[in-house]
Design an enzyme around this catalytic site. Sequence first.
Site, PDB file in Angstrom:
ATOM      1  N   ASP A  42      -7.575   1.476  11.413  1.00  0.00           N
ATOM      2  CA  ASP A  42      -6.379   2.305  11.524  1.00  0.00           C
ATOM      3  C   ASP A  42      -6.601   3.739  11.062  1.00  0.00           C
ATOM      4  OD1 ASP A  42      -4.841   0.376  12.691  1.00  0.00           O
ATOM      5  OD2 ASP A  42      -3.914  -0.298  10.836  1.00  0.00           O
ATOM      6  N   SER A  66      -2.632  -9.043   4.518  1.00  0.00           N
ATOM      7  CA  SER A  66      -2.425  -7.753   5.160  1.00  0.00           C
ATOM      8  C   SER A  66      -1.889  -8.042   6.554  1.00  0.00           C
ATOM      9  CB  SER A  66      -3.749  -6.987   5.239  1.00  0.00           C
ATOM     10  OG  SER A  66      -3.571  -5.768   5.937  1.00  0.00           O
ATOM     11  N   ASP A 119       0.816  -1.214   0.000  1.00  0.00           N
ATOM     12  CA  ASP A 119       0.000   0.000   0.000  1.00  0.00           C
ATOM     13  C   ASP A 119       0.850   1.266   0.000  1.00  0.00           C
ATOM     14  OD1 ASP A 119      -2.147  -1.673   0.058  1.00  0.00           O
ATOM     15  OD2 ASP A 119      -2.641  -1.350   2.158  1.00  0.00           O
ATOM     16  N   ARG A 174      -0.634   2.408  17.011  1.00  0.00           N
ATOM     17  CA  ARG A 174      -1.049   3.468  16.081  1.00  0.00           C
ATOM     18  C   ARG A 174      -0.972   4.882  16.671  1.00  0.00           C
ATOM     19  NH1 ARG A 174       0.502   0.256  12.567  1.00  0.00           N
ATOM     20  NH2 ARG A 174      -0.993  -0.742  11.173  1.00  0.00           N
TER      21      ARG A 174
END
Length: 405
Positions: free
Chosen positions: A123, A175, A14, A94
């Site tokens: 996220d 992922s 990504d 995060r």
Amino acid sequence: MKKKVILAYSGGLDTTTIIPWLKNTYDYDVIAVCVDVGQGTELEGLEERALSSGASKLYIEDVTDEFVEEYVWPALKADAIYEKKYLLGTSLARPLIAKVLVKYAELEGAEAICHGATGKGNDQVRFELTIGALAPQLKIIAPWRIWDIKSREDAMDYCVMHDIKVPMSISDSYSRDKNILHMSHEGLELEDPSLEPQYKKLLQMTTPLEEAPDQAEIVSIDFEEGVPVKLNGVAMSGRELLEKLNIIGGRHSIGVVDLIENRVVGMKSRGIYETPGGSILYNAHEELEHMCLDRQTFGFKQQAAVKFAELAYNGEWFTPLREALTAFVDETQKTVTGNVQVKLYKGNIILIGVTSPYSLYNAEIASFTTGDLYDHKDAEGFIHLFGLPLKVRALMRLSREEKGE
């Protein structure tokens, strides 16, 4: 001078795709920032990959110690587990990653921060809530909510079209997210909940259960005010302790979770989580709390743990409530000091023993043998008062029945 954007960069498909897309779409000077929270070998060759993809520079900042001390340990002390299974590995990282992104946006004078989270995931919420809390003036760009790319296959095609080498193949395009606490896996066959995960292909931190050793292993952990400080009698930093426990736990197939969870954005998703060291610590920490916390505190703390986990999962780390809950948890941990020994065997964590200078367990009271601190006769009056509401209710019912009501 070109305007600058800070990209949360991992080197995966990504973010590799996003670099040329940002340049083509906004004519930005793309500054990649990789925040090291314990990814390990994932960082090898990252600078070359970022620059060859079109970034003007790459910053790599190691915040693993901060991650363990300021995020993982508070969650451990809170016993925060999302939906009874997920130890919040990605969720906890995060806010810290976003905090570092804000730091470099201010350093570089960037007008925006870009992340590679999808429009269906958690996220995006975690990144953007943190950025909003720390630097509300910054623009946020989320390509997955904007561009025409609809799948990982489309992303690979986009990279090929722009002569950029992709770091994976279609057949292995899970992922994944890794840090010192855990590794998560989503996508491919995992999207069908009826299918058993291909663990031998999937797992990277943990030995598949069928291959776990036949010999059990005993682990000793010392805690001070809820924080693990020694492993097998050896004092070490939080980072080192967690790294070593990951190896030990991984060897014995500890901490593999298959969870269909409720995402923040309203849908369910399936994830496979590996948290070998963290699972051992959570288990041992709770056993120590059973010994050191009184009934009321332990009971209320269980309720607070659910809320703490929800806040962490939702990306609401930098909020007054999370900070207040942490203050409450820290107060409860003042007596959570002692040693816990567990036996690891084929995915199981089996308690061996607990000791603490703050133990509330009193053998003289708990023993079947009568002692000076407790008289069996005392129980009669207690049971009478404790059950009085039930007795009154029953008497009222009998009275109504006698009257024919």
